[in-house]
Design a protein around this motif. Sequence first.
Motif, PDB file in Angstrom:
ATOM      1  N   LYS A 174       0.858  -1.179   0.000  1.00  0.00           N
ATOM      2  CA  LYS A 174       0.000   0.000   0.000  1.00  0.00           C
ATOM      3  C   LYS A 174       0.893   1.227   0.000  1.00  0.00           C
ATOM      4  O   LYS A 174       1.651   1.464   0.935  1.00  0.00           O
ATOM      5  CB  LYS A 174      -0.921   0.008   1.214  1.00  0.00           C
ATOM      6  N   LYS A 175       0.818   1.996  -1.070  1.00  0.00           N
ATOM      7  CA  LYS A 175       1.719   3.132  -1.248  1.00  0.00           C
ATOM      8  C   LYS A 175       0.948   4.442  -1.250  1.00  0.00           C
ATOM      9  O   LYS A 175      -0.255   4.482  -1.450  1.00  0.00           O
ATOM     10  CB  LYS A 175       2.499   3.010  -2.564  1.00  0.00           C
ATOM     11  N   THR A 176       1.681   5.511  -1.012  1.00  0.00           N
ATOM     12  CA  THR A 176       1.159   6.850  -1.214  1.00  0.00           C
ATOM     13  C   THR A 176       2.231   7.655  -1.930  1.00  0.00           C
ATOM     14  O   THR A 176       3.421   7.326  -1.876  1.00  0.00           O
ATOM     15  CB  THR A 176       0.788   7.527   0.116  1.00  0.00           C
ATOM     16  N   VAL A 177       1.809   8.696  -2.596  1.00  0.00           N
ATOM     17  CA  VAL A 177       2.735   9.537  -3.350  1.00  0.00           C
ATOM     18  C   VAL A 177       2.642  10.961  -2.823  1.00  0.00           C
ATOM     19  O   VAL A 177       1.546  11.522  -2.727  1.00  0.00           O
ATOM     20  CB  VAL A 177       2.434   9.503  -4.858  1.00  0.00           C
ATOM     21  N   ALA A 178       3.778  11.518  -2.461  1.00  0.00           N
ATOM     22  CA  ALA A 178       3.858  12.903  -2.003  1.00  0.00           C
ATOM     23  C   ALA A 178       4.475  13.746  -3.114  1.00  0.00           C
ATOM     24  O   ALA A 178       5.520  13.386  -3.668  1.00  0.00           O
ATOM     25  CB  ALA A 178       4.693  13.005  -0.735  1.00  0.00           C
ATOM     26  N   THR A 179       3.835  14.829  -3.444  1.00  0.00           N
ATOM     27  CA  THR A 179       4.352  15.736  -4.471  1.00  0.00           C
ATOM     28  C   THR A 179       5.143  16.859  -3.812  1.00  0.00           C
ATOM     29  O   THR A 179       4.815  17.307  -2.719  1.00  0.00           O
ATOM     30  CB  THR A 179       3.214  16.326  -5.310  1.00  0.00           C
ATOM     31  N   GLY A 180       6.178  17.296  -4.477  1.00  0.00           N
ATOM     32  CA  GLY A 180       6.983  18.373  -3.919  1.00  0.00           C
ATOM     33  C   GLY A 180       8.087  18.770  -4.868  1.00  0.00           C
ATOM     34  O   GLY A 180       7.910  18.774  -6.090  1.00  0.00           O
ATOM     35  N   LYS A 181       9.257  19.055  -4.308  1.00  0.00           N
ATOM     36  CA  LYS A 181      10.387  19.490  -5.117  1.00  0.00           C
ATOM     37  C   LYS A 181      11.681  19.086  -4.435  1.00  0.00           C
ATOM     38  O   LYS A 181      11.697  18.742  -3.246  1.00  0.00           O
ATOM     39  CB  LYS A 181      10.346  21.004  -5.340  1.00  0.00           C
ATOM     40  N   VAL A 182      12.761  19.153  -5.193  1.00  0.00           N
ATOM     41  CA  VAL A 182      14.092  18.853  -4.667  1.00  0.00           C
ATOM     42  C   VAL A 182      14.833  20.170  -4.496  1.00  0.00           C
ATOM     43  O   VAL A 182      14.932  20.962  -5.445  1.00  0.00           O
ATOM     44  CB  VAL A 182      14.858  17.909  -5.606  1.00  0.00           C
ATOM     45  N   ILE A 183      15.349  20.409  -3.283  1.00  0.00           N
ATOM     46  CA  ILE A 183      16.046  21.658  -2.989  1.00  0.00           C
ATOM     47  C   ILE A 183      17.360  21.334  -2.281  1.00  0.00           C
ATOM     48  O   ILE A 183      17.521  20.251  -1.730  1.00  0.00           O
ATOM     49  CB  ILE A 183      15.194  22.591  -2.108  1.00  0.00           C
ATOM     50  N   PRO A 184      18.317  22.259  -2.282  1.00  0.00           N
ATOM     51  CA  PRO A 184      19.571  22.020  -1.554  1.00  0.00           C
ATOM     52  C   PRO A 184      19.324  21.921  -0.048  1.00  0.00           C
ATOM     53  O   PRO A 184      18.422  22.578   0.493  1.00  0.00           O
ATOM     54  CB  PRO A 184      20.426  23.245  -1.894  1.00  0.00           C
ATOM     55  N   GLU A 238       2.280   0.206   3.921  1.00  0.00           N
ATOM     56  CA  GLU A 238       2.019  -1.117   4.496  1.00  0.00           C
ATOM     57  C   GLU A 238       2.331  -2.166   3.445  1.00  0.00           C
ATOM     58  O   GLU A 238       2.067  -1.959   2.259  1.00  0.00           O
ATOM     59  CB  GLU A 238       0.556  -1.214   4.947  1.00  0.00           C
ATOM     60  N   LYS A 239       2.877  -3.308   3.893  1.00  0.00           N
ATOM     61  CA  LYS A 239       3.228  -4.378   2.963  1.00  0.00           C
ATOM     62  C   LYS A 239       2.935  -5.729   3.603  1.00  0.00           C
ATOM     63  O   LYS A 239       3.231  -5.931   4.772  1.00  0.00           O
ATOM     64  CB  LYS A 239       4.699  -4.282   2.568  1.00  0.00           C
ATOM     65  N   LYS A 240       2.313  -6.627   2.802  1.00  0.00           N
ATOM     66  CA  LYS A 240       2.051  -7.989   3.252  1.00  0.00           C
ATOM     67  C   LYS A 240       2.461  -8.952   2.151  1.00  0.00           C
ATOM     68  O   LYS A 240       2.148  -8.740   0.976  1.00  0.00           O
ATOM     69  CB  LYS A 240       0.561  -8.178   3.584  1.00  0.00           C
ATOM     70  N   ASP A 241       3.147 -10.028   2.547  1.00  0.00           N
ATOM     71  CA  ASP A 241       3.634 -11.028   1.596  1.00  0.00           C
ATOM     72  C   ASP A 241       2.838 -12.321   1.721  1.00  0.00           C
ATOM     73  O   ASP A 241       2.375 -12.681   2.818  1.00  0.00           O
ATOM     74  CB  ASP A 241       5.116 -11.319   1.837  1.00  0.00           C
ATOM     75  N   SER A 242       2.664 -12.994   0.572  1.00  0.00           N
ATOM     76  CA  SER A 242       2.045 -14.328   0.513  1.00  0.00           C
ATOM     77  C   SER A 242       0.668 -14.340   1.184  1.00  0.00           C
ATOM     78  O   SER A 242       0.423 -15.078   2.143  1.00  0.00           O
ATOM     79  CB  SER A 242       2.968 -15.372   1.158  1.00  0.00           C
ATOM     80  N   ILE A 243      -0.219 -13.533   0.687  1.00  0.00           N
ATOM     81  CA  ILE A 243      -1.581 -13.464   1.211  1.00  0.00           C
ATOM     82  C   ILE A 243      -2.569 -13.799   0.094  1.00  0.00           C
ATOM     83  O   ILE A 243      -2.244 -13.717  -1.098  1.00  0.00           O
ATOM     84  CB  ILE A 243      -1.906 -12.073   1.788  1.00  0.00           C
ATOM     85  N   LEU A 244      -3.792 -14.187   0.483  1.00  0.00           N
ATOM     86  CA  LEU A 244      -4.846 -14.501  -0.483  1.00  0.00           C
ATOM     87  C   LEU A 244      -5.465 -13.209  -0.981  1.00  0.00           C
ATOM     88  O   LEU A 244      -5.920 -12.378  -0.177  1.00  0.00           O
ATOM     89  CB  LEU A 244      -5.908 -15.385   0.167  1.00  0.00           C
ATOM     90  N   VAL A 245      -5.494 -13.029  -2.306  1.00  0.00           N
ATOM     91  CA  VAL A 245      -6.002 -11.791  -2.885  1.00  0.00           C
ATOM     92  C   VAL A 245      -6.916 -12.110  -4.066  1.00  0.00           C
ATOM     93  O   VAL A 245      -6.887 -13.211  -4.625  1.00  0.00           O
ATOM     94  CB  VAL A 245      -4.854 -10.874  -3.362  1.00  0.00           C
ATOM     95  N   ILE A 246      -7.732 -11.123  -4.413  1.00  0.00           N
ATOM     96  CA  ILE A 246      -8.511 -11.153  -5.644  1.00  0.00           C
ATOM     97  C   ILE A 246      -8.376  -9.811  -6.326  1.00  0.00           C
ATOM     98  O   ILE A 246      -7.919  -8.832  -5.727  1.00  0.00           O
ATOM     99  CB  ILE A 246     -10.008 -11.464  -5.386  1.00  0.00           C
ATOM    100  N   GLN A 247      -8.795  -9.759  -7.577  1.00  0.00           N
ATOM    101  CA  GLN A 247      -8.817  -8.488  -8.277  1.00  0.00           C
ATOM    102  C   GLN A 247      -9.866  -7.576  -7.649  1.00  0.00           C
ATOM    103  O   GLN A 247     -10.982  -8.002  -7.366  1.00  0.00           O
ATOM    104  CB  GLN A 247      -9.127  -8.696  -9.756  1.00  0.00           C
ATOM    105  N   GLU A 248      -9.502  -6.341  -7.413  1.00  0.00           N
ATOM    106  CA  GLU A 248     -10.429  -5.412  -6.764  1.00  0.00           C
ATOM    107  C   GLU A 248     -11.672  -5.169  -7.617  1.00  0.00           C
ATOM    108  O   GLU A 248     -12.742  -4.819  -7.100  1.00  0.00           O
ATOM    109  CB  GLU A 248      -9.709  -4.092  -6.471  1.00  0.00           C
ATOM    110  N   ALA A 249     -11.563  -5.363  -8.925  1.00  0.00           N
ATOM    111  CA  ALA A 249     -12.711  -5.149  -9.811  1.00  0.00           C
ATOM    112  C   ALA A 249     -13.819  -6.171  -9.590  1.00  0.00           C
ATOM    113  O   ALA A 249     -14.953  -5.973 -10.045  1.00  0.00           O
ATOM    114  CB  ALA A 249     -12.259  -5.188 -11.265  1.00  0.00           C
ATOM    115  N   LEU A 250     -13.528  -7.276  -8.885  1.00  0.00           N
ATOM    116  CA  LEU A 250     -14.542  -8.306  -8.639  1.00  0.00           C
ATOM    117  C   LEU A 250     -15.427  -7.965  -7.444  1.00  0.00           C
ATOM    118  O   LEU A 250     -16.443  -8.624  -7.224  1.00  0.00           O
ATOM    119  CB  LEU A 250     -13.856  -9.664  -8.391  1.00  0.00           C
ATOM    120  N   LEU A 251     -15.058  -6.952  -6.681  1.00  0.00           N
ATOM    121  CA  LEU A 251     -15.824  -6.595  -5.483  1.00  0.00           C
ATOM    122  C   LEU A 251     -17.121  -5.895  -5.822  1.00  0.00           C
ATOM    123  O   LEU A 251     -17.216  -5.152  -6.813  1.00  0.00           O
ATOM    124  CB  LEU A 251     -14.989  -5.681  -4.577  1.00  0.00           C
ATOM    125  N   GLN A 252     -18.128  -6.123  -4.985  1.00  0.00           N
ATOM    126  CA  GLN A 252     -19.359  -5.355  -4.989  1.00  0.00           C
ATOM    127  C   GLN A 252     -19.597  -4.875  -3.558  1.00  0.00           C
ATOM    128  O   GLN A 252     -19.088  -5.459  -2.600  1.00  0.00           O
ATOM    129  CB  GLN A 252     -20.543  -6.190  -5.469  1.00  0.00           C
TER     130      GLN A 252
END
Length: 379
Positions: free
Chosen positions: A47-57, A296-310
């Motif tokens: 589970k990732k997030t992306v932070a936007t910003g800039k690179v400065i000295p 967050e990260k989890k290895d070797s878990i049971l998953v399905i495609q999120e598009a199958l959810l209702q």
Amino acid sequence: MKKILKWVGLAVLVLGAMWAAVFFIKSNSKSAITYETHKPFISSIEKKTVATGKVIPEDEVAIKPQITGIIDKIFVEEGAPIKAGDLIAVIKVVPNEQSLNQAQGRVRNAELALNNAKIEYDRNKTLYDKGVVSNQDFINQKLTYEQAEQELKNARADYQIIRRGSIGGSSAANTDIRATVSGTILEIPVKEGDQVIQSNNFNDGTTIASIADLSKMIFEGKVDEGEVGKLKLGMPLKISLGAIEDQEFDADLKFIAPKGVEESGAVQFKIEGDVEVGGDFMIRAGYSANASLVLEKKDSILVIQEALLQFDKETDKPYVEVATGEQEFERRDIEIGISDGVNVEIVSGLEKTDEIKQWNKTEPIKKGLEDDENADEDA
């Protein structure tokens, strides 16, 4: 015979009509869509997030003058490397008329005081030599005379500083603007002929140049309040720059702001991370950047495609439809965990052998209807 044939023909018509009706009913009872199914599988989810910003000295130093005047000459250009002590610019002093007049008056007063002290000193020395004046009185008079001499020196020095910028006309002390650190010239916001103000207790002064070490860069960005609680100092970051394609830089999270700032109705928290600059890449100050953080990260878990959810319209709880036969499905409530936007963790409710309905598949357009639509478009 004719009646028999008539009744036979009528019976054939009735049977044909009944057969057509049964065929029509059976045809309509079948689903127009053949649903595909998918099985759960074992995988890993980040589970990732992306932070936007800039690179400065990491450190940027502003070079300011110690005296007010006019830029006479600039010796460097923006982007040039520089070492501590290198000459950046020279300032020509333009003395203030009032300050110059006051300094001249102080020099004159010091000269008068010195002349008077010398007369008293000479008189007391003559009397001291004759034994009329005590030793203590002579020492006090000598001290007054020496203090008058020092006061005149100080007044003349102040006059030279106001008039020329330094004592004795040497410009090395104040009018020569030199680099205080080594690095790269980022900006020179002034030009020759501009008037500059010295830095003092009441004014920051005019910035003549800004210098930074471009080998020590940091990422500065913002994250939403819903995700800042999952961040920890030392977390690894992946920095991607808009100006450098297909290249990521490693960084470590070193700062999380204790106070958020509201922007467009959402509270944002500033974060910073040390960027590891390596290779032949030239990273310039102010590049726009994105930082990817693994929350967050989890290895070797049971998953399905999120598009199958209702999701239930009333309870908003997730469920899927599991195959019980040929194109026959039943609802099954499930419990889900983390998601990466493509796959979602199954905590309970499903097994690896279950066949899950791809519920959002649409019915294909029939050939005849497709031809009619094409004809309408052509018309």
